[in-house]
Design a protein around this motif. Structure first.
Motif, PDB file in Angstrom:
ATOM      1  N   VAL A 295     103.404 -14.923 105.800  1.00  0.00           N
ATOM      2  CA  VAL A 295     103.899 -14.498 107.118  1.00  0.00           C
ATOM      3  C   VAL A 295     103.549 -15.546 108.167  1.00  0.00           C
ATOM      4  O   VAL A 295     104.385 -15.916 109.002  1.00  0.00           O
ATOM      5  CB  VAL A 295     103.311 -13.128 107.502  1.00  0.00           C
ATOM      6  CG1 VAL A 295     103.733 -12.735 108.909  1.00  0.00           C
ATOM      7  CG2 VAL A 295     103.749 -12.069 106.500  1.00  0.00           C
ATOM      8  N   HIS A 296     102.300 -16.041 108.132  1.00  0.00           N
ATOM      9  CA  HIS A 296     101.906 -17.074 109.083  1.00  0.00           C
ATOM     10  C   HIS A 296     102.739 -18.334 108.877  1.00  0.00           C
ATOM     11  O   HIS A 296     103.158 -18.974 109.856  1.00  0.00           O
ATOM     12  CB  HIS A 296     100.423 -17.395 108.928  1.00  0.00           C
ATOM     13  CG  HIS A 296      99.958 -18.479 109.859  1.00  0.00           C
ATOM     14  ND1 HIS A 296      99.563 -18.217 111.156  1.00  0.00           N
ATOM     15  CD2 HIS A 296      99.836 -19.827 109.681  1.00  0.00           C
ATOM     16  CE1 HIS A 296      99.220 -19.357 111.740  1.00  0.00           C
ATOM     17  NE2 HIS A 296      99.371 -20.346 110.872  1.00  0.00           N
TER      18      HIS A 296
ATOM     19  N   LEU B  16      98.711 -12.281 109.506  1.00  0.00           N
ATOM     20  CA  LEU B  16      99.468 -13.000 110.529  1.00  0.00           C
ATOM     21  C   LEU B  16      98.876 -14.355 110.893  1.00  0.00           C
ATOM     22  O   LEU B  16      99.607 -15.256 111.314  1.00  0.00           O
ATOM     23  CB  LEU B  16      99.570 -12.133 111.791  1.00  0.00           C
ATOM     24  CG  LEU B  16     100.457 -10.894 111.685  1.00  0.00           C
ATOM     25  CD1 LEU B  16     100.188  -9.940 112.833  1.00  0.00           C
ATOM     26  CD2 LEU B  16     101.932 -11.299 111.662  1.00  0.00           C
TER      27      LEU B  16
ATOM     28  N   ARG C  32     103.519 -13.603 116.844  1.00  0.00           N
ATOM     29  CA  ARG C  32     102.544 -13.027 115.914  1.00  0.00           C
ATOM     30  C   ARG C  32     101.685 -11.987 116.618  1.00  0.00           C
ATOM     31  O   ARG C  32     101.382 -10.927 116.047  1.00  0.00           O
ATOM     32  CB  ARG C  32     101.664 -14.124 115.309  1.00  0.00           C
ATOM     33  CG  ARG C  32     102.418 -15.088 114.408  1.00  0.00           C
ATOM     34  CD  ARG C  32     101.479 -15.882 113.512  1.00  0.00           C
ATOM     35  NE  ARG C  32     100.472 -16.602 114.251  1.00  0.00           N
ATOM     36  CZ  ARG C  32     100.612 -17.829 114.745  1.00  0.00           C
ATOM     37  NH1 ARG C  32     101.774 -18.476 114.600  1.00  0.00           N
ATOM     38  NH2 ARG C  32      99.621 -18.427 115.378  1.00  0.00           N
TER      39      ARG C  32
ATOM     40  N   SER D 210      98.693 -17.378 104.483  1.00  0.00           N
ATOM     41  CA  SER D 210      99.585 -16.218 104.486  1.00  0.00           C
ATOM     42  C   SER D 210     101.039 -16.657 104.601  1.00  0.00           C
ATOM     43  O   SER D 210     101.397 -17.495 105.435  1.00  0.00           O
ATOM     44  CB  SER D 210      99.230 -15.295 105.650  1.00  0.00           C
ATOM     45  OG  SER D 210     100.256 -14.343 105.873  1.00  0.00           O
TER      46      SER D 210
END
Length: 275
Positions: free
Chosen positions: A40-41, A33, A51, A38
């Protein structure tokens, strides 16, 4: 202590593995996160609250899975020296077992953090992840704020834990109640103290990071708060008697580490344990 180890080492192993799993999941999810590389980040670059909310929801599921797993039900799923201390004060776990629980919890947390450091070194050490250390916010009187925050959330968690375990209607849901509370803490309290609740978890990540400045805070506030909550709960609560120290809710069974107030705690070494 040696007799207790021979008799109950599987319980201690369950505690060590439980907190190791918790620390591993916290580290991996935080990297997922928060690390800039990442995906997702990158999909949520300006959404720190979102997050943290996702991290809280995921860690709530991790905690519930530990509590309700067969191994978690076997050991009680304390995975926290402060929780073990509180149940020892209640007379629900024997002194040698409580000491081994604490040692297993510390070893599990340190081992898991070292595993993350060895396998995912630069990702785990990245400034956005910082080995998932728990530390006070960079604010005036940051240590005092973090101490107060850890004390309050630890006191509330133990009170909810004891109330639910003493309730016939709630005791089987205790793990889920604590998981929900953990998710709320991660979302709202993390900016103040890093949201520890757990001295062993804090020490494990501190060893990985080589950062010990504020470790004392997390070894004082949560145990003191949970101890106080236990004392006050025993003084003011007059409901159903607590059967044992298993977070999933239980009744004592033959061979359990936990015993009723009316029972005499076994002494170590004893003849049965020595065989």
């Amino acid at each position: 202590m040696l007799a207790a180890w021979r008799q109950n080492q599987a319980h201690y192993l369950a505690e060590g593995l439980g907190i190791a799993f918790f620390v591993l999941c916290a580290g991996l999810l935080t990297m997922l996160l928060e690390h800039p590389a990442s995906a997702v980040h990158q999909a949520l670059p300006g959404s720190a609250w979102l997050r943290r909310g996702l991290l809280g929801a995921a860690m709530a599921l991790v905690l519930a899975s530990i509590v309700y797993s067969p191994w978690g039900k076997r050991s009680g799923a304390h995975i926290n020296p402060a929780v073990t201390l509180a149940f020892w004060q209640l007379g629900k776990i024997r002194t040698p077992d409580a000491l081994w629980y604490g040692l297993a919890q510390v070893a599990g947390a340190i081992g898991a953090a070292q595993l993350l450091k060895l396998t995912l070194g630069e990702f785990y050490a990245h400034p956005a992840v910082r080995h998932t250390v728990t530390e006070p916010a960079d604010l005036p009187m940051g240590d005092g704020i973090a101490f107060a925050a850890e004390f309050v959330i630890s006191f509330l968690l133990m009170w909810v834990l004891l109330y639910s375990l003493h309730s016939q209607a709630l005791k089987e849901k205790t793990g889920w109640l604590l998981a929900a509370l953990l998710a709320v803490y991660i979302l709202f309290e993390t900016p103040l103290s890093g949201m520890s609740l757990n001295p062993a978890r804090t020490l494990g990540t501190a060893v990985a990071a080589g950062q010990y400045e504020s470790v004392w805070l997390y070894w004082v506030a949560p145990p003191a708060a949970m101890w106080l909550a236990t004392i006050l709960f025993r003084r003011f609560y007059r409901g159903q008697e607590l059967a044992c120290a298993v977070l999933a809710g239980c009744a004592p069974v033959p061979g359990s580490l936990y015993f009723q107030d009316s029972e005499e705690p076994p002494q170590y070494p004893d003849k049965q344990a020595a065989r």
